[in-house]
Scaffold this motif. Structure first.
Motif, PDB file in Angstrom:
ATOM      1  N   SER A  39      47.527  56.052  17.643  1.00 51.65           N
ATOM      2  CA  SER A  39      46.844  56.867  16.620  1.00 51.65           C
ATOM      3  C   SER A  39      46.271  56.043  15.461  1.00 51.65           C
ATOM      4  O   SER A  39      45.130  56.288  15.061  1.00 51.65           O
ATOM      5  CB  SER A  39      47.791  57.950  16.087  1.00 51.65           C
ATOM      6  OG  SER A  39      48.284  58.723  17.143  1.00 51.65           O
ATOM      7  N   PRO A  40      47.016  55.077  14.901  1.00 48.28           N
ATOM      8  CA  PRO A  40      46.436  54.333  13.761  1.00 48.28           C
ATOM      9  C   PRO A  40      45.519  53.177  14.149  1.00 48.28           C
ATOM     10  O   PRO A  40      44.991  52.505  13.252  1.00 48.28           O
ATOM     11  CB  PRO A  40      47.684  53.815  13.018  1.00 48.28           C
ATOM     12  CG  PRO A  40      48.767  53.788  14.015  1.00 48.28           C
ATOM     13  CD  PRO A  40      48.440  54.752  15.105  1.00 48.28           C
ATOM     14  N   GLU A  41      45.307  52.949  15.442  1.00 52.92           N
ATOM     15  CA  GLU A  41      44.530  51.763  15.836  1.00 52.92           C
ATOM     16  C   GLU A  41      43.128  51.726  15.216  1.00 52.92           C
ATOM     17  O   GLU A  41      42.654  50.672  14.796  1.00 52.92           O
ATOM     18  CB  GLU A  41      44.422  51.673  17.360  1.00 52.92           C
ATOM     19  CG  GLU A  41      45.639  51.017  17.972  1.00 52.92           C
ATOM     20  CD  GLU A  41      45.548  50.923  19.488  1.00 52.92           C
ATOM     21  OE1 GLU A  41      46.337  50.163  20.062  1.00 52.92           O
ATOM     22  OE2 GLU A  41      44.702  51.619  20.088  1.00 52.92           O
ATOM     23  N   SER A  75      56.024  44.468  21.502  1.00 50.86           N
ATOM     24  CA  SER A  75      56.859  44.693  20.312  1.00 50.86           C
ATOM     25  C   SER A  75      55.959  45.220  19.195  1.00 50.86           C
ATOM     26  O   SER A  75      54.754  44.952  19.163  1.00 50.86           O
ATOM     27  CB  SER A  75      57.556  43.408  19.878  1.00 50.86           C
ATOM     28  OG  SER A  75      56.630  42.541  19.255  1.00 50.86           O
ATOM     29  N   TYR A  76      56.547  45.974  18.292  1.00 46.02           N
ATOM     30  CA  TYR A  76      55.764  46.492  17.181  1.00 46.02           C
ATOM     31  C   TYR A  76      55.403  45.374  16.204  1.00 46.02           C
ATOM     32  O   TYR A  76      54.379  45.448  15.518  1.00 46.02           O
ATOM     33  CB  TYR A  76      56.523  47.632  16.500  1.00 46.02           C
ATOM     34  CG  TYR A  76      56.535  48.918  17.313  1.00 46.02           C
ATOM     35  CD1 TYR A  76      55.691  49.090  18.409  1.00 46.02           C
ATOM     36  CD2 TYR A  76      57.373  49.974  16.980  1.00 46.02           C
ATOM     37  CE1 TYR A  76      55.685  50.270  19.143  1.00 46.02           C
ATOM     38  CE2 TYR A  76      57.375  51.166  17.707  1.00 46.02           C
ATOM     39  CZ  TYR A  76      56.526  51.299  18.782  1.00 46.02           C
ATOM     40  OH  TYR A  76      56.515  52.476  19.501  1.00 46.02           O
ATOM     41  N   ALA A  77      56.236  44.327  16.165  1.00 43.27           N
ATOM     42  CA  ALA A  77      55.906  43.171  15.312  1.00 43.27           C
ATOM     43  C   ALA A  77      54.613  42.533  15.808  1.00 43.27           C
ATOM     44  O   ALA A  77      53.720  42.194  15.008  1.00 43.27           O
ATOM     45  CB  ALA A  77      57.044  42.157  15.339  1.00 43.27           C
ATOM     46  N   GLY A 130      57.572  65.630  18.861  1.00 44.24           N
ATOM     47  CA  GLY A 130      57.765  65.897  17.434  1.00 44.24           C
ATOM     48  C   GLY A 130      58.511  64.809  16.687  1.00 44.24           C
ATOM     49  O   GLY A 130      58.850  64.970  15.518  1.00 44.24           O
ATOM     50  N   HIS A 131      58.760  63.659  17.351  1.00 42.58           N
ATOM     51  CA  HIS A 131      59.467  62.618  16.598  1.00 42.58           C
ATOM     52  C   HIS A 131      58.539  61.963  15.574  1.00 42.58           C
ATOM     53  O   HIS A 131      57.321  61.922  15.762  1.00 42.58           O
ATOM     54  CB  HIS A 131      60.148  61.590  17.513  1.00 42.58           C
ATOM     55  CG  HIS A 131      59.267  60.608  18.205  1.00 42.58           C
ATOM     56  ND1 HIS A 131      59.480  60.189  19.504  1.00 42.58           N
ATOM     57  CD2 HIS A 131      58.170  59.911  17.783  1.00 42.58           C
ATOM     58  CE1 HIS A 131      58.561  59.301  19.837  1.00 42.58           C
ATOM     59  NE2 HIS A 131      57.760  59.117  18.822  1.00 42.58           N
ATOM     60  N   ILE A 132      59.133  61.506  14.482  1.00 45.12           N
ATOM     61  CA  ILE A 132      58.397  60.666  13.533  1.00 45.12           C
ATOM     62  C   ILE A 132      59.180  59.360  13.425  1.00 45.12           C
ATOM     63  O   ILE A 132      60.403  59.371  13.402  1.00 45.12           O
ATOM     64  CB  ILE A 132      58.174  61.343  12.149  1.00 45.12           C
ATOM     65  CG1 ILE A 132      59.441  61.993  11.607  1.00 45.12           C
ATOM     66  CG2 ILE A 132      57.037  62.336  12.239  1.00 45.12           C
ATOM     67  CD1 ILE A 132      59.265  62.605  10.210  1.00 45.12           C
TER      68      ILE A 132
HETATM   69  C1  GLP Z   1      55.913  55.800  19.007  1.00 43.17           C
HETATM   70  C2  GLP Z   1      56.192  55.404  17.565  1.00 43.17           C
HETATM   71  C3  GLP Z   1      55.796  56.476  16.598  1.00 43.17           C
HETATM   72  C4  GLP Z   1      54.411  56.994  16.934  1.00 43.17           C
HETATM   73  C5  GLP Z   1      54.445  57.611  18.298  1.00 43.17           C
HETATM   74  C6  GLP Z   1      53.123  58.218  18.706  1.00 43.17           C
HETATM   75  O1  GLP Z   1      56.969  56.412  19.637  1.00 43.17           O
HETATM   76  N1  GLP Z   1      57.554  55.076  17.360  1.00 43.17           N
HETATM   77  O2  GLP Z   1      55.826  55.951  15.281  1.00 43.17           O
HETATM   78  O3  GLP Z   1      54.017  57.949  15.981  1.00 43.17           O
HETATM   79  O4  GLP Z   1      54.780  56.587  19.217  1.00 43.17           O
HETATM   80  O5  GLP Z   1      52.301  57.226  19.238  1.00 43.17           O
HETATM   81  P1  GLP Z   1      50.786  57.396  19.584  1.00 43.17           P
HETATM   82  O6  GLP Z   1      50.051  57.314  18.310  1.00 43.17           O
HETATM   83  O7  GLP Z   1      50.492  56.233  20.500  1.00 43.17           O
HETATM   84  O8  GLP Z   1      50.639  58.681  20.278  1.00 43.17           O
END
Ligand code: GLP
Length: 270
Positions: A39-41, A75-77, A130-132
């Motif tokens: 999403s933020p890419e 990795s997220y890093a 629905g996770h954040i």
């Molecule tokens: C991962 C991250 C979240 C992110 C979610 C949605 O699980 N931990 O922080 O919001 O993915 O990702 P995407 O934007 O690729 O759908």
């Protein structure tokens, strides 16, 4: 919670970028809470292209897979380094260390960083469930940084980034809901039909630990920016003949969850 439905991903990305830029330019010292995922890419791409001065900006990231070194491509890093940190002059950047085997020590280390760097704005995506960050359903709203066992939903959703599903880590360090809620301002973005159910539950459903993002309704300054697809199951969208493209807005508060109809005080969406 101020909700804005825009026509597509491009419009959403531009609005989000300018809102974040507004925060960057608003103070001498700024802390940004950053997110990973697809999403933020587009937002990070805009940052790479325009390269604003961020020498006064400290960043804190939401989460990191346990067991992936910082140079692992998934990795997220690594994601943050290649998407953003290698390209801009941030003052400091922070992300949990997925290779620290001492979970208690790593969570305490990260909580100390967060205590010293409360985000002026926290950017969030949302998981299909629905996770954040990696706060999975059912989450404890009182937790700070902790280890989260990922749900099968999340492992399946994130397996698209790995060669085989077996390679997807099954646990992660994540900022807790308690810390996320301490940000001065929150911007949640979502695009695509895969997010529609989560967006509907977050906006129209009750505040419950079974829907982690629903807690955002209790925060005083949250902007939710979604495209038409992610908004497609919302009552306001379904009840409007022409759809809500180009700015269907509303305010959604706490458990009473009313909709004012007009544009809320989102800041940055106009
Ligand atoms: C991962 C991250 C979240 C992110 C979610 C949605 O699980 N931990 O922080 O919001 O993915 O990702 P995407 O934007 O690729 O759908």
């Amino acid at each position: 919670m101020s909700l804005y439905v825009v026509s597509d991903k491009e419009e959403l990305t531009k609005l989000a970028y300018h809102m974040i830029l507004g925060v960057i330019h608003s103070k001498k010292e700024v802390t940004l809470g950053l997110a990973t995922g697809s999403s933020p890419e587009g937002i990070y791409e805009m940052f790479r292209k325009s390269r604003p001065d961020v020498s006064h900006v400290t960043t804190v990231n939401l989460d990191e897979y346990i067991g992936l070194p910082a140079d692992h491509e998934q990795s997220y890093a690594y994601f943050m380094k290649t998407q953003l940190f290698d390209h801009l002059n941030f003052k400091e950047t922070h992300i949990p260390d997925g290779m620290n085997p001492d979970h208690e020590a790593e969570c305490a280390r990260y909580d100390a960083i967060l205590a010293a760097n409360v985000p002026d704005l926290q950017l969030l995506g949302i998981g299909n469930n629905g996770h954040i960050a990696f706060n999975e359903p059912v989450t404890d709203f009182e937790l700070r940084t902790h280890v989260e066992e990922l749900t099968q939903d999340t492992i399946d959703a994130n397996s698209r980034f790995f060669e085989t599903p077996d390679e997807v880590p099954t646990s992660a360090y994540t900022m807790g809901i308690k810390s996320i809620m301490e940000a001065e301002q929150i911007l949640l973005i979502a695009m695509g039909t895969s997010k529609a159910e989560a967006i509907k539950a977050m906006v129209e459903g009750p505040v419950t630990e079974a829907m982690p993002a629903s807690i955002l309704k209790n925060h005083p300054n949250v902007t939710v920016l979604v495209d038409r697809e992610a908004a497609s199951l919302l009552e306001a969208v379904q009840n409007s003949s022409g759809g809500c493209g180009g700015g269907c807005c509303g305010d959604h508060h706490g458990s009473d969850n009313h909709s004012s109809g007009g544009c809320g005080s989102g800041g940055g969406c106009g």
